[in-house]
Design a protein around this motif. Structure first.
Motif, PDB file in Angstrom:
ATOM      1  N   VAL A   1       0.851  -1.188   0.000  1.00 35.42           N
ATOM      2  CA  VAL A   1       0.000   0.000   0.000  1.00 35.42           C
ATOM      3  C   VAL A   1       0.885   1.236   0.000  1.00 35.42           C
ATOM      4  CG1 VAL A   1      -1.780   1.287   1.217  1.00 35.42           C
ATOM      5  CG2 VAL A   1      -1.835  -1.213   1.205  1.00 35.42           C
ATOM      6  N   GLU A   2       0.720   2.042  -1.038  1.00 39.46           N
ATOM      7  CA  GLU A   2       1.529   3.248  -1.201  1.00 39.46           C
ATOM      8  C   GLU A   2       0.787   4.454  -0.646  1.00 39.46           C
ATOM      9  OE1 GLU A   2       3.035   1.485  -5.488  1.00 39.46           O
ATOM     10  OE2 GLU A   2       1.335   2.828  -5.259  1.00 39.46           O
ATOM     11  N   SER A   3       1.558   5.441  -0.249  1.00 38.71           N
ATOM     12  CA  SER A   3       0.999   6.726   0.145  1.00 38.71           C
ATOM     13  C   SER A   3       1.964   7.820  -0.277  1.00 38.71           C
ATOM     14  CB  SER A   3       0.727   6.777   1.646  1.00 38.71           C
ATOM     15  OG  SER A   3       1.917   6.576   2.374  1.00 38.71           O
ATOM     16  N   GLY A   4       1.434   9.011  -0.404  1.00 39.53           N
ATOM     17  CA  GLY A   4       2.211  10.128  -0.910  1.00 39.53           C
ATOM     18  C   GLY A   4       1.808  10.405  -2.339  1.00 39.53           C
ATOM     19  N   GLY A   5       2.581  11.206  -2.994  1.00 39.92           N
ATOM     20  CA  GLY A   5       2.265  11.576  -4.361  1.00 39.92           C
ATOM     21  C   GLY A   5       1.376  12.800  -4.410  1.00 39.92           C
ATOM     22  N   GLY A   6       1.097  13.236  -5.625  1.00 38.43           N
ATOM     23  CA  GLY A   6       0.289  14.426  -5.821  1.00 38.43           C
ATOM     24  C   GLY A   6       0.989  15.422  -6.708  1.00 38.43           C
ATOM     25  N   LEU A   7       0.543  16.662  -6.608  1.00 36.87           N
ATOM     26  CA  LEU A   7       1.068  17.734  -7.439  1.00 36.87           C
ATOM     27  C   LEU A   7       2.139  18.512  -6.665  1.00 36.87           C
ATOM     28  CD1 LEU A   7       0.923  19.518 -10.004  1.00 36.87           C
ATOM     29  CD2 LEU A   7      -0.880  20.828  -8.824  1.00 36.87           C
ATOM     30  N   VAL A   8       3.267  18.744  -7.302  1.00 36.04           N
ATOM     31  CA  VAL A   8       4.352  19.506  -6.680  1.00 36.04           C
ATOM     32  C   VAL A   8       4.972  20.399  -7.738  1.00 36.04           C
ATOM     33  CG1 VAL A   8       6.014  17.655  -7.076  1.00 36.04           C
ATOM     34  CG2 VAL A   8       6.424  19.320  -5.259  1.00 36.04           C
TER      35      VAL A   8
ATOM     36  N   SER B   1       5.781   6.584   0.435  1.00 32.57           N
ATOM     37  CA  SER B   1       6.030   5.443   1.301  1.00 32.57           C
ATOM     38  C   SER B   1       5.204   4.269   0.826  1.00 32.57           C
ATOM     39  CB  SER B   1       5.707   5.763   2.758  1.00 32.57           C
ATOM     40  OG  SER B   1       4.336   6.048   2.919  1.00 32.57           O
ATOM     41  N   CYS B   2       5.643   3.080   1.177  1.00 32.24           N
ATOM     42  CA  CYS B   2       4.970   1.862   0.748  1.00 32.24           C
ATOM     43  C   CYS B   2       5.151   0.817   1.833  1.00 32.24           C
ATOM     44  CB  CYS B   2       5.553   1.377  -0.567  1.00 32.24           C
ATOM     45  SG  CYS B   2       4.942  -0.218  -1.118  1.00 32.24           S
ATOM     46  N   ALA B   3       4.025   0.352   2.380  1.00 27.26           N
ATOM     47  CA  ALA B   3       4.054  -0.632   3.449  1.00 27.26           C
ATOM     48  C   ALA B   3       3.572  -1.983   2.940  1.00 27.26           C
ATOM     49  CB  ALA B   3       3.176  -0.173   4.603  1.00 27.26           C
ATOM     50  N   ALA B   4       4.339  -3.005   3.242  1.00 26.64           N
ATOM     51  CA  ALA B   4       3.961  -4.371   2.884  1.00 26.64           C
ATOM     52  C   ALA B   4       3.287  -5.034   4.076  1.00 26.64           C
ATOM     53  CB  ALA B   4       5.192  -5.162   2.473  1.00 26.64           C
ATOM     54  N   SER B   5       2.235  -5.797   3.788  1.00 27.93           N
ATOM     55  CA  SER B   5       1.529  -6.506   4.845  1.00 27.93           C
ATOM     56  C   SER B   5       1.027  -7.836   4.322  1.00 27.93           C
ATOM     57  CB  SER B   5       0.352  -5.667   5.362  1.00 27.93           C
ATOM     58  OG  SER B   5      -0.599  -5.458   4.333  1.00 27.93           O
ATOM     59  N   GLY B   6       0.601  -8.673   5.246  1.00 27.18           N
ATOM     60  CA  GLY B   6       0.110  -9.991   4.858  1.00 27.18           C
ATOM     61  C   GLY B   6       1.048 -11.084   5.332  1.00 27.18           C
ATOM     62  N   ARG B   7       1.088 -12.160   4.570  1.00 22.56           N
ATOM     63  CA  ARG B   7       1.909 -13.314   4.953  1.00 22.56           C
ATOM     64  C   ARG B   7       3.352 -13.051   4.524  1.00 22.56           C
ATOM     65  NH1 ARG B   7       0.637 -18.554   6.342  1.00 22.56           N
ATOM     66  NH2 ARG B   7      -1.570 -18.204   5.859  1.00 22.56           N
ATOM     67  N   ILE B   8       4.163 -12.580   5.443  1.00 21.78           N
ATOM     68  CA  ILE B   8       5.543 -12.197   5.142  1.00 21.78           C
ATOM     69  C   ILE B   8       6.502 -12.912   6.076  1.00 21.78           C
ATOM     70  CG2 ILE B   8       7.208 -10.301   5.065  1.00 21.78           C
ATOM     71  CD1 ILE B   8       4.843  -8.421   4.459  1.00 21.78           C
ATOM     72  N   TYR B   9       7.379 -13.718   5.494  1.00 16.60           N
ATOM     73  CA  TYR B   9       8.462 -14.311   6.279  1.00 16.60           C
ATOM     74  C   TYR B   9       9.705 -13.450   6.183  1.00 16.60           C
ATOM     75  CZ  TYR B   9      12.141 -17.497   7.758  1.00 16.60           C
ATOM     76  OH  TYR B   9      13.219 -18.049   8.396  1.00 16.60           O
ATOM     77  N   GLY B  10       9.942 -12.938   4.968  1.00 16.08           N
ATOM     78  CA  GLY B  10      11.098 -12.068   4.768  1.00 16.08           C
ATOM     79  C   GLY B  10      10.959 -11.280   3.484  1.00 16.08           C
ATOM     80  N   ILE B  11      11.585 -10.125   3.443  1.00 18.97           N
ATOM     81  CA  ILE B  11      11.585  -9.275   2.255  1.00 18.97           C
ATOM     82  C   ILE B  11      13.030  -9.039   1.844  1.00 18.97           C
ATOM     83  CG2 ILE B  11      10.945  -7.062   1.242  1.00 18.97           C
ATOM     84  CD1 ILE B  11       8.697  -6.853   3.275  1.00 18.97           C
ATOM     85  N   ASN B  12      13.324  -9.288   0.595  1.00 19.42           N
ATOM     86  CA  ASN B  12      14.686  -9.076   0.100  1.00 19.42           C
ATOM     87  C   ASN B  12      14.808  -7.652  -0.434  1.00 19.42           C
ATOM     88  OD1 ASN B  12      17.271  -9.270  -0.797  1.00 19.42           O
ATOM     89  ND2 ASN B  12      16.861 -10.746  -2.423  1.00 19.42           N
ATOM     90  N   VAL B  13      14.458  -7.452  -1.670  1.00 19.08           N
ATOM     91  CA  VAL B  13      14.594  -6.131  -2.288  1.00 19.08           C
ATOM     92  C   VAL B  13      13.257  -5.388  -2.239  1.00 19.08           C
ATOM     93  CG1 VAL B  13      15.225  -4.872  -4.375  1.00 19.08           C
ATOM     94  CG2 VAL B  13      16.366  -7.035  -3.836  1.00 19.08           C
TER      95      VAL B  13
ATOM     96  N   ASP C   1      12.451   0.648   6.414  1.00 23.69           N
ATOM     97  CA  ASP C   1      12.347   0.275   7.826  1.00 23.69           C
ATOM     98  C   ASP C   1      11.964  -1.197   7.837  1.00 23.69           C
ATOM     99  OD1 ASP C   1      11.510  -0.241  10.451  1.00 23.69           O
ATOM    100  OD2 ASP C   1      10.803   1.799  10.748  1.00 23.69           O
ATOM    101  N   ASN C   2      12.929  -2.051   8.106  1.00 24.94           N
ATOM    102  CA  ASN C   2      12.658  -3.488   8.047  1.00 24.94           C
ATOM    103  C   ASN C   2      11.645  -3.937   9.100  1.00 24.94           C
ATOM    104  OD1 ASN C   2      14.397  -3.953   5.878  1.00 24.94           O
ATOM    105  ND2 ASN C   2      16.175  -4.153   7.227  1.00 24.94           N
ATOM    106  N   ALA C   3      11.627  -3.277  10.230  1.00 22.51           N
ATOM    107  CA  ALA C   3      10.675  -3.647  11.285  1.00 22.51           C
ATOM    108  C   ALA C   3       9.241  -3.364  10.867  1.00 22.51           C
ATOM    109  CB  ALA C   3      11.009  -2.908  12.574  1.00 22.51           C
ATOM    110  N   LYS C   4       9.075  -2.363  10.010  1.00 19.93           N
ATOM    111  CA  LYS C   4       7.742  -1.978   9.554  1.00 19.93           C
ATOM    112  C   LYS C   4       7.441  -2.471   8.145  1.00 19.93           C
ATOM    113  CE  LYS C   4       7.528   2.241  12.363  1.00 19.93           C
ATOM    114  NZ  LYS C   4       7.358   3.718  12.342  1.00 19.93           N
ATOM    115  N   ASN C   5       8.396  -3.193   7.539  1.00 21.12           N
ATOM    116  CA  ASN C   5       8.211  -3.671   6.158  1.00 21.12           C
ATOM    117  C   ASN C   5       7.819  -2.527   5.226  1.00 21.12           C
ATOM    118  OD1 ASN C   5       8.791  -6.360   6.833  1.00 21.12           O
ATOM    119  ND2 ASN C   5       6.656  -6.782   7.351  1.00 21.12           N
ATOM    120  N   THR C   6       8.488  -1.412   5.392  1.00 16.18           N
ATOM    121  CA  THR C   6       8.126  -0.201   4.666  1.00 16.18           C
ATOM    122  C   THR C   6       9.343   0.364   3.937  1.00 16.18           C
ATOM    123  OG1 THR C   6       6.370   0.322   6.244  1.00 16.18           O
ATOM    124  CG2 THR C   6       7.187   2.125   4.886  1.00 16.18           C
ATOM    125  N   VAL C   7       9.091   0.838   2.723  1.00 15.51           N
ATOM    126  CA  VAL C   7      10.126   1.491   1.932  1.00 15.51           C
ATOM    127  C   VAL C   7       9.688   2.925   1.659  1.00 15.51           C
ATOM    128  CG1 VAL C   7       9.161   0.694  -0.280  1.00 15.51           C
ATOM    129  CG2 VAL C   7      11.590   1.305  -0.125  1.00 15.51           C
TER     130      VAL C   7
END
Length: 121
Positions: A5-12, A21-33, A72-78
């Motif tokens: 799920v992404e957030s941010g963006g718009g007109l600048v 920002s982008c948060a990953a959720s669901g069945r996650i054992y590990g995230i590589n890239v 943020d690896n703890a939050k699964n967020t880029v």
């Protein structure tokens, strides 16, 4: 299943800044890239920036020195901090992640829904 799920963006305005920002959720054992692609109208999707689980980063030449990717690896967020934005940065930005849902499974690619970034005065 995994969701991004992404957030941010718009007109600048040109020269301005924008954060995604982008948060990953669901069945996650590990995230590589994790990373960001973008697609401008009439152009192919291109990789903007990526970051590995141990924080090795890669940027396309056109954004080096202006964009910063972090996670943020703890939050699964880029995150993608975009500074000194130019009209040519206008595009739909998609986050992606390579995720392993179970320890014994292979990594699979997942994508966000995309968020529009428009740089215009």
């Amino acid at each position: 299943q995994v969701q991004l799920v992404e957030s941010g963006g718009g007109l600048v305005q040109p020269g301005g800044s924008q954060g995604l920002s982008c948060a990953a959720s669901g069945r996650i054992y590990g995230i590589n890239v994790m990373g960001w692609y973008r697609q401008a109208p009439g152009k192919q999707r291109e990789l903007v920036a990526s970051i590995t689980s141990n924080s090795i980063t890669h940027y396309v030449d056109s954004v080096k020195g202006r964009f910063t990717i972090s996670r943020d690896n703890a939050k699964n967020t880029v995150y993608l901090q975009m500074n000194s934005l130019k009209p040519e940065d206008t595009a739909v930005y998609y986050c992606y992640a390579t995720v392993k849902s179970q320890r014994w499974q292979a990594f699979n690619d997942y994508w966000g829904q995309g968020t529009q970034v428009t740089v215009s005065s």
